[in-house]
Write a protein that holds these residues in place. Sequence first.
Motif, PDB file in Angstrom:
ATOM      1  N   VAL A 247      -3.011  -0.273   1.141  1.00 50.01           N
ATOM      2  CA  VAL A 247      -2.052   0.326   0.207  1.00 50.01           C
ATOM      3  C   VAL A 247      -2.433   1.772  -0.095  1.00 50.01           C
ATOM      4  O   VAL A 247      -1.554   2.631  -0.247  1.00 50.01           O
TER       5      VAL A 247
ATOM      6  N   THR B 294      -1.181   3.826   2.695  1.00 53.95           N
ATOM      7  CA  THR B 294       0.262   3.998   2.553  1.00 53.95           C
ATOM      8  C   THR B 294       0.570   5.100   1.548  1.00 53.95           C
ATOM      9  O   THR B 294       1.465   5.935   1.768  1.00 53.95           O
TER      10      THR B 294
ATOM     11  N   THR C  42       5.460  -3.252   3.575  1.00 53.71           N
ATOM     12  CA  THR C  42       4.630  -4.245   2.881  1.00 53.71           C
ATOM     13  C   THR C  42       3.984  -5.244   3.829  1.00 53.71           C
ATOM     14  O   THR C  42       3.353  -6.204   3.377  1.00 53.71           O
TER      15      THR C  42
ATOM     16  N   LEU D 210       0.257  -5.741   3.134  1.00 54.93           N
ATOM     17  CA  LEU D 210      -0.165  -5.608   1.742  1.00 54.93           C
ATOM     18  C   LEU D 210      -0.225  -6.957   1.031  1.00 54.93           C
ATOM     19  O   LEU D 210       0.510  -7.877   1.360  1.00 54.93           O
TER      20      LEU D 210
ATOM     21  N   GLU E 171      -0.733  -5.372  -4.286  1.00 55.08           N
ATOM     22  CA  GLU E 171      -0.469  -4.067  -3.693  1.00 55.08           C
ATOM     23  C   GLU E 171       1.031  -3.820  -3.554  1.00 55.08           C
ATOM     24  O   GLU E 171       1.498  -2.682  -3.708  1.00 55.08           O
TER      25      GLU E 171
ATOM     26  N   GLU F  94       2.336  -2.640  -6.811  1.00 54.08           N
ATOM     27  CA  GLU F  94       1.975  -1.230  -7.001  1.00 54.08           C
ATOM     28  C   GLU F  94       2.897  -0.319  -6.185  1.00 54.08           C
ATOM     29  O   GLU F  94       3.376   0.710  -6.678  1.00 54.08           O
ATOM     30  N   LEU F  95       3.160  -0.718  -4.945  1.00 54.02           N
ATOM     31  CA  LEU F  95       4.040   0.077  -4.089  1.00 54.02           C
ATOM     32  C   LEU F  95       5.443   0.163  -4.682  1.00 54.02           C
ATOM     33  O   LEU F  95       6.050   1.247  -4.710  1.00 54.02           O
TER      34      LEU F  95
END
Length: 513
Positions: A156, A159, A180, A183, A187, A190-191
Amino acid sequence: MSTTTEPDAIVTSLALEARDILKHFDGVHALSGARLDVRGGEIHALLGENGAGKSTLIKVLTGVYSPDGGTLWRDGEEVEFHNVRVANRAGVSALYQELSIIPTISVAENILLGEQMPNRGGLVQWRALRRRAREQLDRLNQKIPLGRLAGELSPVQQTMVAFARALATDARVLILDEPTASLTDTEITELFAVLRSLRDEGVAILYVSHRLEEVFELCDRLTVMRNGETIVTKDVADSNIDEVISNMVGRPGGELYPDRDTATTDVAITVDALDGRRVKDVSFTAYKGEVLGIGGLAGSGRSELMRILSGAQKHRAGTITVGETRLPHSPGVGRALDAGIALVPEERRAQGVILGGTIRDNIALANIPEVSSFGVVSGARISDIVSKGMSDLQIKARSSRQFVGELSGGNQQKVVLAKMLARRPKVLLMDEPTRGIDVGTKAEIYRLIRELAAGGTTIIAVSSELPELIGLSDRVLIMHEGRIFGEVPAAGADEEVLLAYCYGKAEANDNDA
């Protein structure tokens, strides 16, 4: 026939628009009048089966391919992207599943890679470089150390560095391809927070994913493609998963998972007190014709277990018995294959196929004993197993001479399966068998798994998707911190109970292994 909103009516609000795009390769039409419009300040999902034309359209939008027909519009003006750099200068940037992060240079250098470095007299001004890099990370609310090597970051974090690089080029249209896939749930959360903040800044985000649950959680609008055409564009709030699947495959979704109950009472493989680096005291038995699902959080030991069973990783203690034959300690891949255990790995591109090789070569190289006698390889035998594999698995390709790297993710997975099935395994290990694969191809893989089970093959499948484990398996084992924490029959299994097992929160019941 496309049912997209007529673009001329809303052209002033569109950040990026594709009208009636045509693209063909060797006489095959990859895009047949595809249409797409993405608004500033929205997250727009682009959906479709593998081979629907999504990747080709993205490459047209980013200057990798020039269209054979149709037009592109950026902020209401017609544009031509002759290459990726021209698209980037226009504020259009793509982030692919395989991130273009250079692991041996710092985070700050990665963020400003390809940009004019701040310098004085030909010397890089590192303080200014770090300040500019920090500004981009601050926009993403990230505290990643600027001096750390990018190769030391988590998936992540890598990314986020790729996002920061795109923002440093003043990207106003971000195209994300399966962001994703590697991930964890934390994570992904969070993204999503970062993507929503970018949307609030007015950035247009085109989001490509096979995970429909994510689409309905995150996105504002969606576009579905099929066979190179745009089928529908509509607000996510006005659609549902069943409707999307129906539009993707061109028929009612129906039952995704085939009927089960192919398991017998004949023992196929017995694992007793297996220990590895993370795996601890794992014991279970799987039966001929059974699909045994294995779940657990990332790091629970599920993938390590598969590597140990396949001979790809040594184990410290315990035994593996196939039928009545006990394997030697840490037998290696060759001995495991000879005993009838074959692995379809999680990372198919890195571990499962040679991307620069043809379909024919990939299948043949994994089956040299089957296609040779006295050291002489038979071209006729190769043709037979390749033809059978491509036919049985319905691999979509121009021919067996096509490079595997040119195939869709689903067809790459089928090539891996064809390699392993040519060895007629007794036990087939499948680690994330449908990761990065569209719904239609998932259904094909599920059907194939059940056909193999009906023929007596034992399937042991690891999946991070609980609905898949429940729908596909006969039994489900859940791992937690290297151990089997729970075991349940898949039919009628409760997803909440399985999730609780994943987190080690439930008490073991009488059926626990």
